[in-house]
Write an enzyme that holds these catalytic residues in place. Structure first.
Site, PDB file in Angstrom:
ATOM      1  N   ALA A  77       0.797  -1.226   0.000  1.00  0.00           N
ATOM      2  CA  ALA A  77       0.000   0.000   0.000  1.00  0.00           C
ATOM      3  C   ALA A  77       0.835   1.284   0.000  1.00  0.00           C
ATOM      4  O   ALA A  77       0.606   2.166  -0.837  1.00  0.00           O
ATOM      5  CB  ALA A  77      -0.980  -0.032   1.179  1.00  0.00           C
TER       6      ALA A  77
ATOM      7  N   ASP B  79      -3.452  -2.792   3.974  1.00  0.00           N
ATOM      8  CA  ASP B  79      -3.777  -2.107   2.716  1.00  0.00           C
ATOM      9  C   ASP B  79      -4.809  -1.012   2.934  1.00  0.00           C
ATOM     10  O   ASP B  79      -4.820   0.000   2.243  1.00  0.00           O
ATOM     11  CB  ASP B  79      -4.238  -3.116   1.670  1.00  0.00           C
ATOM     12  CG  ASP B  79      -3.042  -3.900   1.166  1.00  0.00           C
ATOM     13  OD1 ASP B  79      -2.653  -4.881   1.827  1.00  0.00           O
ATOM     14  OD2 ASP B  79      -2.451  -3.495   0.144  1.00  0.00           O
TER      15      ASP B  79
ATOM     16  N   GLN C  77       4.909 -13.154  -1.962  1.00  0.00           N
ATOM     17  CA  GLN C  77       5.631 -11.976  -1.461  1.00  0.00           C
ATOM     18  C   GLN C  77       6.526 -12.323  -0.268  1.00  0.00           C
ATOM     19  O   GLN C  77       7.543 -11.674  -0.043  1.00  0.00           O
ATOM     20  CB  GLN C  77       4.639 -10.885  -1.027  1.00  0.00           C
ATOM     21  CG  GLN C  77       3.869 -10.225  -2.150  1.00  0.00           C
ATOM     22  CD  GLN C  77       2.531 -10.881  -2.389  1.00  0.00           C
ATOM     23  OE1 GLN C  77       2.339 -12.063  -2.084  1.00  0.00           O
ATOM     24  NE2 GLN C  77       1.596 -10.137  -2.933  1.00  0.00           N
TER      25      GLN C  77
END
Lengths: 347, 347
Positions: free
Chosen positions: B47, B236, B195
């Site tokens: 984000a 996020d 990730q």
């Protein structure tokens, strides 16, 4: 029906589950050592299938012993049994199968070596044949807990490929489907070995049972959205108190099921129930090569040299389990009592 | 420090996070459309980094508008802002960055087009520079909750690569490490985009902070074994009531943390807090291409034609969160009050 394991002449043939669903190839085992290696390397996996493979591998081993001297035969057979017992540590069925085969020797003290070889082979054939019947009974008993219209989540592969055929958790799904229930399956991919994406998705696709694949970390979110009505998984070993060792990630699914009030069932033959183990704490948990975690299907997914842990199983405490579906019916709490009663009945 | 995003002459350059850790390559964006595409395709993700990329992409867009007529400029710039807002739906920072850039136009009603272009570029430079300082402040406030000797579990990548540098969750880890605490990190691999295994493991390895990789489904088991002392993740979008949208699987980690009494913290800048969204139910959850689930790093892991779901985020309810670590300190329950106070203070 997908052939997981079979006799071909006097050899044991297995579909190579490491290669599925991309390649249907077969591994032919001519020696018990090859069967042990196939179990260890996960050519064949799933507790019931491991039990069947062990029984067949021991029959193969007995067949190959050359001596006609009974005491020499017994000693050599015991050695093969011991080696077989080191193939993998967690699945109860491996030890159950070895004991069943050794029992043939004990039960027939007057038999000649040739007679023993035939009796051992006959027992292995029975283990193979019975496993399918047991799974169908599990399906029969279990399908009553599957609501019509349900989305059923499962973890790993407790299907035809994890057994001699039909499956335990997927046996429940198949029986519900055959009973005309309109159901669909959510399959966790089940890293690191991907039994869910490679095997469960493939099996159900072959049977035209609707299946949707998700990553392991999506199960909780979908439960929180009310998109899962039932969870059924298999088991590698069930302790006397109903604690269940099963594929890594099963515990997480069970905790998320409790949080979201989704019924969580285990489906397993009574050969997976090990009354000699009091609780889940006493079940040995296999740690496998960290390379399975740093890689996916043989390809690196992490930087070179990174550490990884790879416990292959976890333990789900009995309090999180709604019922354990066996070939004799559904065991309910308190499991110590219900499981013991079923095991005694089956013995 | 790993360079996530930077200016190179008048172009925006990003490290291509799809290729890490196997290849360090860079994507050069010469137009705002290329920045939008890079955000959508996850060349850059996380984000805060998305917010920075959006700000820089808008400065790039402003620079390329040819008209010297202010009202034409405003209209074109608004169009670019709208296109940028469609890049991805969940991360709050994207919308925060767009608003911040539009505010420059609103705040300078007398400025010429050339002056506006310079002011917009200056604002983008500030967003880039401030993000690192904010992360260091998050680390400073957050590291006090990290016990010496702790194993800290994190999910996804909330590191230098998810920000302009230093990281949010990994900022807390870095600050604890720099404070001399003897800690180690457990990194969930974070399927489907990996990730954790590709980015978090790589980042920490570069900084010589001990890291061990696990699959997502191992986190619960390790918590149950007492092997995790703290969990810190990024966010996020944080709703006004403290519900947190973050990478899919975060909710599961939080539920397992509650079950095992492990403190669960979120680390995020106040630009991730969206007071206009009352609760997590109102946060839009992106669904991405099912191919990310049926494949891993571009290679099929499931039979051809199988269905898959791919929600990219989930929502962790505020009750499961011990604290939200921001650049102004740690927000505690009730979050509605503490977050509002911090946002007001920061405005």
């Amino acid at each position: 029906m997908i052939p997981t394991i079979a006799w071909q002449d006097d050899y044991v043939v297995m579909i190579d589950q490491r290669k599925l669903p991309f390649k249907e190839s077969y591994v032919v085992c001519k020696t018990p050592a090859q069967v042990i290696s196939a179990i260890r390397n996960m050519v064949i996996r799933g507790a019931p299938a491991i039990g069947v493979a062990a029984a067949m591998g021991l029959a193969l081993g007995a067949h190959r012993i050359k001596s006609q001297n009974r005491s020499v035969f017994e000693r050599r057979f015991r050695q093969i049994c011991e080696q077989m017992g080191c193939a993998r540590p967690t699945a109860s069925n491996l030890f159950w199968a070895i004991e069943s085969m050794q029992q043939v020797v004990t039960d027939n003290p007057q038999a000649s070596v040739e007679e023993l070889k035939q009796l051992i082979r006959k027992k292995a054939d029975e283990v193979l044949a019975e496993d399918q019947a047991i799974n169908q009974a599990i399906g029969h008993h279990g399908q009553v807990v599957v609501p019509d219209g349900a989305t059923v989540l499962t973890h790993c592969n407790a299907g035809a490929l994890a057994t001699a055929g039909y499956g335990t958790a997927l046996g429940v799904v198949r029986a519900a489907w055959e009973a005309g229930k309109n159901i669909q399956v959510l399959a966790d991919e089940t890293r690191p070995f991907l039994q869910g994406s490679r095997l469960t998705a493939w099996e159900l696709q072959q049977d035209n049972i609707p299946v949707t694949l998700i990553t392991d970390n999506m199960a909780g979110y979908l439960m929180s959205q009310g998109r899962v009505q039932l969870i059924v998984v298999g088991a590698d070993r069930v302790a006397a108190n109903g604690d269940v060792a099963n594929k890594i990630g099963t515990y997480s699914v069970a905790v998320l099921a409790k949080e979201n009030k989704v019924p969580f069932y285990v489906a397993a033959p009574l050969s997976t129930v090990d009354l000699s183990v009091a609780t889940g704490k006493d079940i040995p948990i296999e740690e496998r090569d960290p390379k399975e975690v740093t890689h996916s299907m043989g390809r690196a997914i992490a930087p070179h040299g990174v550490s990884a842990w790879n416990p292959a199983f976890d333990v789900t405490p009995n309090r999180l389990i709604h019922g354990i579906i066996t070939e004799k019916g559904i065991a309910r709490k308190p499991y110590k009592k219900s499981l013991k009663a079923m095991k005694t009945q089956s013995a």
